[in-house]
Motif scaffolding. Structure first.
Motif, PDB file in Angstrom:
ATOM      1  N   ALA A 178       0.732  -1.214   0.147  1.00  0.00           N
ATOM      2  CA  ALA A 178      -0.047  -0.099  -0.018  1.00  0.00           C
ATOM      3  C   ALA A 178       0.788   1.215   0.178  1.00  0.00           C
ATOM      4  O   ALA A 178       0.706   2.389  -0.721  1.00  0.00           O
ATOM      5  CB  ALA A 178      -0.860  -0.136   1.345  1.00  0.00           C
TER       6      ALA A 178
ATOM      7  N   GLU B  35      -4.400   7.539  -6.500  1.00  0.00           N
ATOM      8  CA  GLU B  35      -5.577   7.608  -5.740  1.00  0.00           C
ATOM      9  C   GLU B  35      -6.583   7.002  -5.824  1.00  0.00           C
ATOM     10  O   GLU B  35      -7.825   7.169  -5.324  1.00  0.00           O
ATOM     11  CB  GLU B  35      -5.671   9.169  -5.669  1.00  0.00           C
ATOM     12  CG  GLU B  35      -4.688   9.960  -5.264  1.00  0.00           C
ATOM     13  CD  GLU B  35      -4.649  11.766  -5.554  1.00  0.00           C
ATOM     14  OE1 GLU B  35      -5.376  12.037  -6.093  1.00  0.00           O
ATOM     15  OE2 GLU B  35      -3.908  12.539  -4.841  1.00  0.00           O
TER      16      GLU B  35
ATOM     17  N   GLU C  47      -6.080  -6.881   4.958  1.00  0.00           N
ATOM     18  CA  GLU C  47      -6.175  -5.935   6.230  1.00  0.00           C
ATOM     19  C   GLU C  47      -4.930  -4.956   6.151  1.00  0.00           C
ATOM     20  O   GLU C  47      -5.196  -3.905   6.587  1.00  0.00           O
ATOM     21  CB  GLU C  47      -6.442  -6.822   7.450  1.00  0.00           C
ATOM     22  CG  GLU C  47      -7.193  -5.839   8.617  1.00  0.00           C
ATOM     23  CD  GLU C  47      -8.130  -4.938   8.373  1.00  0.00           C
ATOM     24  OE1 GLU C  47      -8.996  -5.220   7.568  1.00  0.00           O
ATOM     25  OE2 GLU C  47      -8.044  -3.733   8.657  1.00  0.00           O
TER      26      GLU C  47
ATOM     27  N   ARG D 168      -5.483  -2.238   3.743  1.00  0.00           N
ATOM     28  CA  ARG D 168      -6.664  -1.215   4.120  1.00  0.00           C
ATOM     29  C   ARG D 168      -6.088  -0.546   5.168  1.00  0.00           C
ATOM     30  O   ARG D 168      -6.438   0.790   5.152  1.00  0.00           O
ATOM     31  CB  ARG D 168      -7.686  -2.181   4.703  1.00  0.00           C
ATOM     32  CG  ARG D 168      -8.532  -3.045   3.819  1.00  0.00           C
ATOM     33  CD  ARG D 168      -9.854  -3.499   4.462  1.00  0.00           C
ATOM     34  NE  ARG D 168     -10.411  -4.682   3.660  1.00  0.00           N
ATOM     35  CZ  ARG D 168     -10.394  -6.074   3.952  1.00  0.00           C
ATOM     36  NH1 ARG D 168     -10.172  -6.416   5.189  1.00  0.00           N
ATOM     37  NH2 ARG D 168     -10.888  -6.902   3.149  1.00  0.00           N
ATOM     38  N   SER D 169      -5.238  -1.044   6.168  1.00  0.00           N
ATOM     39  CA  SER D 169      -4.784  -0.255   7.277  1.00  0.00           C
ATOM     40  C   SER D 169      -4.209   0.915   6.803  1.00  0.00           C
ATOM     41  O   SER D 169      -4.304   2.160   7.308  1.00  0.00           O
ATOM     42  CB  SER D 169      -4.087  -0.962   8.314  1.00  0.00           C
ATOM     43  OG  SER D 169      -2.912  -1.498   7.718  1.00  0.00           O
TER      44      SER D 169
ATOM     45  N   VAL E  27      -4.069   2.327   3.540  1.00  0.00           N
ATOM     46  CA  VAL E  27      -4.524   3.151   2.607  1.00  0.00           C
ATOM     47  C   VAL E  27      -5.707   4.017   3.703  1.00  0.00           C
ATOM     48  O   VAL E  27      -5.889   5.185   3.167  1.00  0.00           O
ATOM     49  CB  VAL E  27      -5.578   2.489   1.630  1.00  0.00           C
ATOM     50  CG1 VAL E  27      -6.494   3.284   0.762  1.00  0.00           C
ATOM     51  CG2 VAL E  27      -4.229   1.438   0.733  1.00  0.00           C
ATOM     52  N   ARG E  28      -6.394   3.435   4.435  1.00  0.00           N
ATOM     53  CA  ARG E  28      -7.443   4.189   5.325  1.00  0.00           C
ATOM     54  C   ARG E  28      -6.638   5.363   6.225  1.00  0.00           C
ATOM     55  O   ARG E  28      -7.180   6.486   6.239  1.00  0.00           O
ATOM     56  CB  ARG E  28      -7.786   3.263   6.257  1.00  0.00           C
ATOM     57  CG  ARG E  28      -9.155   3.465   7.183  1.00  0.00           C
ATOM     58  CD  ARG E  28      -9.606   2.780   8.115  1.00  0.00           C
ATOM     59  NE  ARG E  28     -10.237   1.419   7.557  1.00  0.00           N
ATOM     60  CZ  ARG E  28      -9.775   0.215   7.736  1.00  0.00           C
ATOM     61  NH1 ARG E  28      -8.635  -0.053   8.819  1.00  0.00           N
ATOM     62  NH2 ARG E  28     -10.269  -0.980   7.472  1.00  0.00           N
ATOM     63  N   ALA E  29      -5.441   4.780   6.828  1.00  0.00           N
ATOM     64  CA  ALA E  29      -4.790   6.173   7.451  1.00  0.00           C
ATOM     65  C   ALA E  29      -4.170   7.179   6.459  1.00  0.00           C
ATOM     66  O   ALA E  29      -4.352   8.252   7.122  1.00  0.00           O
ATOM     67  CB  ALA E  29      -3.402   5.350   7.989  1.00  0.00           C
TER      68      ALA E  29
ATOM     69  N   GLY F 175      -6.163   8.218   4.263  1.00  0.00           N
ATOM     70  CA  GLY F 175      -7.546   8.859   3.972  1.00  0.00           C
ATOM     71  C   GLY F 175      -7.852   8.982   2.424  1.00  0.00           C
ATOM     72  O   GLY F 175      -8.429   9.392   1.605  1.00  0.00           O
TER      73      GLY F 175
ATOM     74  N   ARG G 289      -9.627   6.492  -0.714  1.00  0.00           N
ATOM     75  CA  ARG G 289     -10.515   5.432  -0.793  1.00  0.00           C
ATOM     76  C   ARG G 289     -10.293   4.332  -1.693  1.00  0.00           C
ATOM     77  O   ARG G 289      -9.339   4.746  -2.525  1.00  0.00           O
ATOM     78  CB  ARG G 289     -11.761   6.260  -1.341  1.00  0.00           C
ATOM     79  CG  ARG G 289     -12.370   7.372  -0.324  1.00  0.00           C
ATOM     80  CD  ARG G 289     -13.418   8.048  -1.206  1.00  0.00           C
ATOM     81  NE  ARG G 289     -14.602   7.102  -1.587  1.00  0.00           N
ATOM     82  CZ  ARG G 289     -15.809   7.408  -0.986  1.00  0.00           C
ATOM     83  NH1 ARG G 289     -16.098   7.958   0.058  1.00  0.00           N
ATOM     84  NH2 ARG G 289     -16.770   6.651  -0.980  1.00  0.00           N
ATOM     85  N   TRP G 290     -10.781   3.233  -1.504  1.00  0.00           N
ATOM     86  CA  TRP G 290     -10.245   2.232  -2.218  1.00  0.00           C
ATOM     87  C   TRP G 290     -11.591   1.284  -2.670  1.00  0.00           C
ATOM     88  O   TRP G 290     -12.612   1.319  -1.722  1.00  0.00           O
ATOM     89  CB  TRP G 290      -9.365   1.083  -1.721  1.00  0.00           C
ATOM     90  CG  TRP G 290      -9.724   0.476  -0.668  1.00  0.00           C
ATOM     91  CD1 TRP G 290     -10.131  -0.903  -0.578  1.00  0.00           C
ATOM     92  CD2 TRP G 290      -9.987   1.057   0.669  1.00  0.00           C
ATOM     93  NE1 TRP G 290     -10.471  -1.363   0.615  1.00  0.00           N
ATOM     94  CE2 TRP G 290     -10.278  -0.272   1.353  1.00  0.00           C
ATOM     95  CE3 TRP G 290      -9.770   2.103   1.443  1.00  0.00           C
ATOM     96  CZ2 TRP G 290     -10.661  -0.244   2.765  1.00  0.00           C
ATOM     97  CZ3 TRP G 290      -9.948   2.116   2.998  1.00  0.00           C
ATOM     98  CH2 TRP G 290     -10.453   0.862   3.531  1.00  0.00           C
TER      99      TRP G 290
ATOM    100  N   GLU H 297     -13.127  -2.654  -3.557  1.00  0.00           N
ATOM    101  CA  GLU H 297     -13.033  -3.685  -3.172  1.00  0.00           C
ATOM    102  C   GLU H 297     -13.746  -4.886  -3.816  1.00  0.00           C
ATOM    103  O   GLU H 297     -14.777  -4.684  -3.712  1.00  0.00           O
ATOM    104  CB  GLU H 297     -12.988  -3.918  -1.428  1.00  0.00           C
ATOM    105  CG  GLU H 297     -12.261  -4.820  -0.985  1.00  0.00           C
ATOM    106  CD  GLU H 297     -12.003  -4.656   0.549  1.00  0.00           C
ATOM    107  OE1 GLU H 297     -12.451  -5.677   1.285  1.00  0.00           O
ATOM    108  OE2 GLU H 297     -11.497  -3.676   1.038  1.00  0.00           O
TER     109      GLU H 297
END
Lengths: 342, 342
Positions: B175, B184, B203, B206-207, B209-211, B213, B215-216, B218
């Motif tokens: 990521a 992006e 996971e 995700r962790s 990419v989420r941090a 900010g 979007r993704w 799935e």
């Protein structure tokens, strides 16, 4: 409900299991031997009863009593060649349909172990997919009287049933396909000299090219991608390179495709490439390999039929069944239209 | 020199073999059990003597006497995924070094057979590479007290030794690699929900990419090429497609690469693709996939070490070893230089 109580070690029987699970002894037997046709709910009850009682059916005792393990071994030399996993998937389900377990042995590190296991009658029969003259496990099986079927690779005068693709005829078709497209600078990448598949495919190709009065270049690979990539680089880096390369298996052809990319040669414009096997990745857009489709499922089916017949006492003379193959034309030789028109 | 004469059926012993072959009984035993370290010439004499006498060492009798088969079963769900043959090749040689035979079971058609064989103690131990909650062979092994090591896929609270790659950390690195290149519009293709490898990799991705900010998107695959190719086609055919796709294994990534070719998208210019495993074909010029290298040989080594320790009576608490993985950057994300500079 533990069946072993303090100071009391009565042996648990399948009768106890049946009573505890509230099913018939036949159902317990079906679950124990891994047969299908037991409803999941009943199967779960039997498994629960087995766990409660710690029951052990002793395979060694059964094998001593019956002289049978209901296990067939499949022997291959390189499970990293995707052709073999394809073959294994069908062999596994065909053997299961006849109520045989499949175990796999890879030759090389495991070959002496396999030979020892055959001598010890740990398996009832052997399906040998990569026979070579002098294979220890094959010699062990024959001297121990364990039924053997040779599948894919064959041996002259093996004295056992053999099932293969019609390699010679299919490779002759490949040569015709390339000659019809106007190729006059041909190359052939073979496999190990002792492998029947390589020799038959090479000879089928040579016979047609020779009859057409066209010359060809020949190099010896080993069925692996990496060796073929090195050989392909040698073949293709110079200005006067072959315009078409026939490889005796798909992995070899992928090695040549990758070498072409590394040398900046376009496929099929600069060089056409043909393989043999039609493993699934030959159809991938990134590879798009013209190749020969072997009837893998049909080959596996016939091999298992022969093995099961021998295990059931068939002592008729050995047969050699050669199954017809199909040329599948993809982008690596210009797709459906011949290269001359491209 | 037939040892069975008319009217006389004395059982041939290994002593007879040793005398006939002019070697020690220890040498005969080494050949019979497939151990290395016997000179070829002496081994041939023993094999000749075995053939002459028709000697059969009875594995069933040995197994009943010793309670051991010196056989370990490796269980995988899909040997057609090239990751498993790579793992098998190392497991086979590691087990052989400890004088264990390897047999392979594929789950699915063979799973009930495998469970039955485990219950019958046909194998001493089990290496489970594709554990899922509720695997019948795994349940059978645990209730029969057969030592089990989970390799690659793991299960929470399995109560057995487990060896895996550090999937979460490696996917987090992927990521970071994609975010650093300025992507992006990200997509994630997962595997089956119950597979620990898919869940941990997803996971980890995700962790990060989420941090950040970002979007993704799935979508759920099943580790197979063909499903991924269909999903990839859906993802990439429209104008507003993702600029980078992370796939939880290499086969899935190849499916997306082939879908990109089919949709006329350039890799990495239109879309970057990343896999996980680093199976050999990821390095092929035609595929050139950025991926995560799992330390396959080291994983196999640790798993066999744990299994052998358990077979030798080690009853210390179960361990879970997570081995670090490496990001390998190739053309599918723009090679060594970040995409922003391409």
């Amino acid at each position: 409900m533990p069946m072993e109580r303090e100071g009391q070690t009565r042996r648990v029987t399948s009768h106890d299991i049946a009573r505890l699970a509230n099913v018939s002894q036949a159902t317990v037997s079906r679950v124990l031997t891994g047969k299908s046709g037991v409803a999941p709910e009943r199967r779960d009850r039997v498994l629960w009863a087995l766990e409660q009682t710690g029951y052990r059916r002793n395979a060694a005792a059964t094998a001593m009593r019956t002289g049978r393990t209901r296990t067939a071994a499949v022997v291959v030399s390189d499970v990293r060649n995707p052709f073999y996993p394809e073959l294994l998937a069908t062999l596994g389900s065909e053997l299961a349909a006849h109520d045989y377990r499949m175990i796999l042995w890879e030759t090389g590190a495991g070959e002496d172990h396999a030979a020892a296991a055959v001598r010890e009658h740990l398996v009832d029969g052997l399906l040998f997919c990569t026979a070579m003259p002098g294979s220890p496990a094959l010699a062990a099986a024959r001297s121990a009287g364990v039924p053997v079927v040779l599948l894919n690779r064959t041996l002259p005068d093996a004295g056992v049933d053999q099932v293969s693709g019609d390699n010679h005829a299919a490779a002759a078709t490949v040569a015709g396909h390339l000659l019809a497209a106007g190729h006059e600078h041909l190359a052939l990448v073979t496999g190990p000299a002792d492998a029947s598949t390589s020799e038959e495919r090479a000879e089928g190709f040579r016979s047609v090219v020779r009859a057409a009065g066209v010359r060809w270049l020949e190099v010896a690979g080993d069925f692996s991608h990496d060796t073929a990539r090195t050989l392909g680089h040698e073949l293709l880096r110079g200005q006067r390179h072959p315009s078409a390369v026939f490889c005796v298996n798909d992995l070899t052809a992928f090695g040549v495709l990758n070498a072409a990319t590394a040398c900046g040669r376009s496929v099929p414009q600069d060089v056409a490439v043909v393989g043999f096997d039609d493993i699934p990745m030959a159809a991938w857009e990134r590879l798009a390999l013209t190749t020969v489709r072997q009837p893998i499922a049909e080959m596996a089916h016939h091999a298992v039929q022969r093995l099961v017949a021998r295990l059931e006492g068939d002592d008729s003379p050995p047969t050699h069944r050669r199954l017809p193959c199909t040329l599948v034309v993809r982008d690596s030789t210009g797709g459906a239209s011949p290269i001359r028109d491209a």
